[in-house]
Design a protein around this motif. Sequence first.
Motif, mmCIF file in Angstrom:
data_model
loop_
_atom_site.group_PDB
_atom_site.id
_atom_site.type_symbol
_atom_site.label_atom_id
_atom_site.label_comp_id
_atom_site.label_asym_id
_atom_site.label_seq_id
_atom_site.Cartn_x
_atom_site.Cartn_y
_atom_site.Cartn_z
ATOM 1 N N TYR A 64 -8.239 -8.118 -22.046
ATOM 2 C CA TYR A 64 -9.467 -7.703 -21.355
ATOM 3 C C TYR A 64 -9.151 -6.837 -20.154
ATOM 4 O O TYR A 64 -8.113 -7.007 -19.496
ATOM 5 N N ASP A 65 -10.083 -5.920 -19.831
ATOM 6 C CA ASP A 65 -9.911 -5.074 -18.650
ATOM 7 C C ASP A 65 -10.023 -5.878 -17.360
ATOM 8 O O ASP A 65 -9.241 -5.711 -16.444
ATOM 9 N N ASN A 66 -11.016 -6.732 -17.273
ATOM 10 C CA ASN A 66 -11.233 -7.545 -16.074
ATOM 11 C C ASN A 66 -11.255 -9.025 -16.461
ATOM 12 O O ASN A 66 -12.319 -9.646 -16.505
ATOM 13 N N PRO A 67 -10.099 -9.619 -16.707
ATOM 14 C CA PRO A 67 -10.094 -11.035 -17.128
ATOM 15 C C PRO A 67 -10.438 -11.951 -15.958
ATOM 16 O O PRO A 67 -10.221 -11.625 -14.799
ATOM 17 N N ASP A 68 -11.002 -13.097 -16.282
ATOM 18 C CA ASP A 68 -11.348 -14.065 -15.237
ATOM 19 C C ASP A 68 -10.175 -14.978 -14.876
ATOM 20 O O ASP A 68 -10.259 -15.758 -13.948
ATOM 21 N N THR A 70 -5.489 -15.364 -15.556
ATOM 22 C CA THR A 70 -4.271 -14.717 -16.068
ATOM 23 C C THR A 70 -3.991 -15.191 -17.493
ATOM 24 O O THR A 70 -4.549 -16.189 -17.957
ATOM 25 N N ARG A 129 -10.797 -1.831 -24.151
ATOM 26 C CA ARG A 129 -11.183 -0.878 -23.094
ATOM 27 C C ARG A 129 -12.690 -0.707 -23.079
ATOM 28 O O ARG A 129 -13.316 -0.510 -24.111
ATOM 29 N N ARG A 132 -16.735 3.720 -19.504
ATOM 30 C CA ARG A 132 -17.858 3.817 -18.543
ATOM 31 C C ARG A 132 -18.179 5.238 -18.287
ATOM 32 O O ARG A 132 -17.509 6.122 -18.187
#
Length: 132
Positions: A64-68, A70, A129, A132
């Motif tokens: 993921y680009d912005n994982p919650d 690690t 990805r 945007r």
Amino acid sequence: MPATHRSREKCKKSDDRGQTVLEYVGVVPMLIVIGLLVVQLGLAAFAVQQAGTASRAAARMASYDNPDRTCQQAGHDALSSSLSGRASFDCQRGSDEVTVTAKVPIPSLIPGLLDGFEAKRRATMPIDRIDR
């Protein structure tokens, strides 16, 4: 004649006394060892399955680009609590994909017998990805 026949039967019966106990003494340890080996094999298979599941979960999170969290945290969360503390994860991020290698120690029924043996599984996921 009947007297000698009876004495032979009596002699035969006394010769067989204790044979069953000796057979049990010889067979029971083998059955216990076989049982322990079967359970140990099941534990090893469980560790391999858990390593595969954890490596896929960690690779999915790392893709993921912005994982919650690690990839290591995701891998530990996917493992059974008994295996989570000693597992390790190697996350390698490339340009198009992420590869995670999970190493999970194989639990041993007899302490010290399988020290150093571990289940190792690798999972690769494409990077997700968001345009945007």
